[in-house]
Design an enzyme around this catalytic site. Structure first.
Site, PDB file in Angstrom:
ATOM      1  N   ASP A  60      -1.402   5.201   1.651  1.00 31.96           N
ATOM      2  CA  ASP A  60      -1.544   5.602   3.057  1.00 31.96           C
ATOM      3  C   ASP A  60      -2.221   4.453   3.809  1.00 31.96           C
ATOM      4  O   ASP A  60      -3.340   4.064   3.471  1.00 31.96           O
ATOM      5  CB  ASP A  60      -2.390   6.878   3.133  1.00 31.96           C
ATOM      6  CG  ASP A  60      -2.626   7.328   4.571  1.00 31.96           C
ATOM      7  OD1 ASP A  60      -1.662   7.313   5.340  1.00 31.96           O
ATOM      8  OD2 ASP A  60      -3.763   7.658   4.911  1.00 31.96           O
ATOM      9  N   THR A  93       1.206   5.452   9.798  1.00 30.43           N
ATOM     10  CA  THR A  93       0.067   4.525   9.924  1.00 30.43           C
ATOM     11  C   THR A  93       0.447   3.113   9.491  1.00 30.43           C
ATOM     12  O   THR A  93       0.034   2.141  10.110  1.00 30.43           O
ATOM     13  CB  THR A  93      -1.128   5.022   9.089  1.00 30.43           C
ATOM     14  OG1 THR A  93      -0.670   5.345   7.773  1.00 30.43           O
ATOM     15  CG2 THR A  93      -1.751   6.246   9.702  1.00 30.43           C
ATOM     16  N   THR A  94       1.251   3.011   8.423  1.00 31.76           N
ATOM     17  CA  THR A  94       1.693   1.677   7.968  1.00 31.76           C
ATOM     18  C   THR A  94       2.655   1.082   8.988  1.00 31.76           C
ATOM     19  O   THR A  94       2.559  -0.098   9.327  1.00 31.76           O
ATOM     20  CB  THR A  94       2.370   1.785   6.581  1.00 31.76           C
ATOM     21  OG1 THR A  94       1.517   2.523   5.717  1.00 31.76           O
ATOM     22  CG2 THR A  94       2.623   0.424   5.984  1.00 31.76           C
ATOM     23  N   ASP A 393      -1.047  14.385   5.700  1.00 28.73           N
ATOM     24  CA  ASP A 393      -0.029  13.745   6.544  1.00 28.73           C
ATOM     25  C   ASP A 393       1.107  14.722   6.853  1.00 28.73           C
ATOM     26  O   ASP A 393       1.555  14.848   7.991  1.00 28.73           O
ATOM     27  CB  ASP A 393       0.550  12.502   5.843  1.00 28.73           C
ATOM     28  CG  ASP A 393      -0.421  11.329   5.873  1.00 28.73           C
ATOM     29  OD1 ASP A 393      -1.569  11.546   6.304  1.00 28.73           O
ATOM     30  OD2 ASP A 393      -0.051  10.216   5.482  1.00 28.73           O
TER      31      ASP A 393
END
Length: 541
Positions: A60, A93-94, A393
């Site tokens: 994550d 997020t990445t 998530d």
């Protein structure tokens, strides 16, 4: 000779100009390299050991960046946008870090060629507005009138999120669990009403969802095993009172001159405790929960009267139980009688169940608030921690999909469509903006390219195929990870809520503009002579 004017403290580090902008961009690219390989279903995991020796395994983006403890001031912006993406929508997020880094990488050549950052920032803002408008145009709205259809949509969104996590193989099982948990909540979908408990041991498939509140059995005294372990429609008292005798040697002093007086004090202590216990029993309470300890005398007393008790319950569990079952946290039992039933909670069934080596207290059929508790099983502790992060998530994505029912295809499809749209638009405008919009369009290709590289595919070949498909107006074509090819990801059910992409692109553009607008960094040195506030307080300065 002109006099030298000193403004800053001696030893202050100051860098400015074009070199500083380029240096900040390089720092951000270095951060993106750290998490680049974690993107997508074939992304790798990172093992991070902190200064206390605690190991964390995760893919994550936000978790990794939080643990890296980045000290470069410009690169910390990327950590902040990853955190904001995680808090706002939960997933992507990445992606947000990679898009920011790619925008900056493409802008770097313009800065080096002497273009002013303000021109680039203006063009990026214009491109962002065009991009968001395009996403809203192409996003598909799924009718949520039919519960079955809505459920299928939510499960597909949850599966897409979980496909890039450690639990990708069990994504069918967990997608159902996540959707069940979110649909159990009320309209506001409060995140704190989904509890997650972890029990080591067993397999992942032994994880279960309790449609109510569940928490681990607390420390108990002798007599606990004699208590009943299942109640139907119990009356629940939630206390903030200690139900045990206390040794008062620390904060009380009583001077006596004979034994009779001493005996009276001992009797008074016992009668105070028994009065509290009698009051609870007479009020018809069957389950007693307390934040403070419940002693051995009270435990035995409750057991003799077919009542259940649990002391030292954690505060968040107690609050969730209060919200779900109703009632109030009671700080005194003085006025607790049959007339004051509103301070007592209730539920359909309370029972204590065995899960692995742990016992759990479960309240199901709660009338006041809808709540759910996930009990996760698994081998290693780090593994269960990563499962919890993955499910967080997925829960966030499903919550977003319930509130905003427009979706786009994932797997690099929407990014390629946006890239093509911007590239075509850039050719219609004159001046420097044309170059910057084309560079911004190229930045979106980082997502499908990285998906291919992480899966070990030939990225150039697949990107060429995607460009050709998108030129024919097949806007939902993206990377097919399973067959090393391209496919219509809308039909393949690789779905993501449109709000995730809108949030990611907005955050990425804002971060890129922020970093490009900084042209000077001033670092003030820490003076050895200055004592810290803590040292001053201890008179060490």
């Amino acid at each position: 000779m002109k006099p030298m004017i000193v403004i800053l403290k001696d030893g202050t580090d100051s860098n400015q100009g074009k070199n500083q902008v380029v240096s900040n961009i390089s720092a951000c690219l270095a951060v993106s390299e750290a998490i680049r390989t974690t993107l997508g279903p074939r992304g790798m995991d990172k093992l991070i050991v902190d200064n206390r020796g605690t190991a964390t395994i995760s893919n994550d983006g936000a978790t990794i960046l939080k643990l890296l403890e980045i000290i470069h001031p410009a690169a910390r912006t990327l950590v902040d946008i990853a955190k904001s993406q995680d808090a706002e929508v939960g997933d992507g997020t990445t992606s947000v870090v990679l898009i920011t880094a790619e925008i900056l990488k493409n802008a770097k050549s313009f800065i080096e060629d002497g273009m002013h950052p303000t021109i680039i920032i203006r063009a990026i803002r214009k491109a962002t507005a065009l991009t968001i408008k395009k996403i809203k145009e192409v996003a598909v709205t799924i009718k949520s009138d039919d519960d079955k259809e809505q459920r299928v949509l939510l499960e597909k969104c949850a599966r897409t999120t979980l496909s890039s996590k450690l639990i990708a193989r069990q994504r069918e099982f967990f997608a159902k669990m996540v959707v069940d948990a979110v649909l159990m909540l009320d309209e506001l979908l409060p995140l704190n009403m989904i509890g997650v408990k972890k029990v080591t041991g067993g397999s992942l498939e032994e994880s279960r969802l309790v449609s109510g509140v569940a928490f681990k059995k607390t420390f108990s005294y002798a007599g606990f095993e004699m208590q009943q372990k299942k109640y139907t429609n119990p009356k629940i008292a939630i206390l903030n009172i200690e139900l045990e005798l206390k040794a008062e040697r620390d904060n009380a002093e009583v001077r006596l001159d004979n034994v009779v007086e001493y005996q009276k004090i001992v009797d008074a202590e016992w009668s105070i405790l028994y009065d509290k216990l009698d009051t609870l029993h007479k009020a018809g309470v069957t389950v007693v929960l307390s934040k403070l300890p419940i002693g051995d005398v009270a435990t035995q007393y409750f057991a003799d009267r077919d009542m259940f008790c649990a002391g030292r319950v954690q505060e968040d569990d107690l609050k969730r139980t209060q919200k779900a079952c109703g009632g109030a946290i009671i700080t005194t039992v003085e006025n607790l009688n049959n007339q004051s039933q509103q301070v007592l909670g209730t539920c359909e069934i309370f029972e204590e169940i065995q899960i692995g080596s742990e016992r759990y207290n479960c309240f199901t059929g709660c009338p006041k608030a809808k709540t759910a508790t996930m009990i996760l099983r698994g081998g290693a502790e780090q593994f269960i921690d990563e499962v919890e992060r993955s499910l967080h998530d997925a829960i966030m994505i499903v919550r977003r999909a319930v509130k905003n029912d427009s979706i786009v295809a994932g797997g690099g499809a929407i990014e390629m469509a946006l890239s093509r749209h911007l590239r075509e638009y850039s050719r219609t405008i004159p001046g420097k903006e044309q170059l910057i919009l084309a560079a911004y369009a190229k930045a979106f290709e980082v997502i499908p390219r990285q998906l291919c590289e992480n899966a070990g595919f030939d990225a150039t070949n697949i990107l060429n195929k995607l460009r050709q498909k998108h030129a024919e107006n097949n806007i939902w074509f993206g990377v097919d990870i399973m067959h090393e090819d391209v496919t219509d990801n809308f039909i393949a059910a690789v779905w993501e809520p449109a709000v995730v992409k809108i949030n990611a692109i907005t955050a990425a553009s804002e971060a890129a503009c922020l970093i490009l607008s900084v042209d000077e960094t001033i670092k003030v040195p820490k003076s050895a002579a200055e004592t810290s506030n803590a040292a001053k307080a201890m008179n060490m300065g």
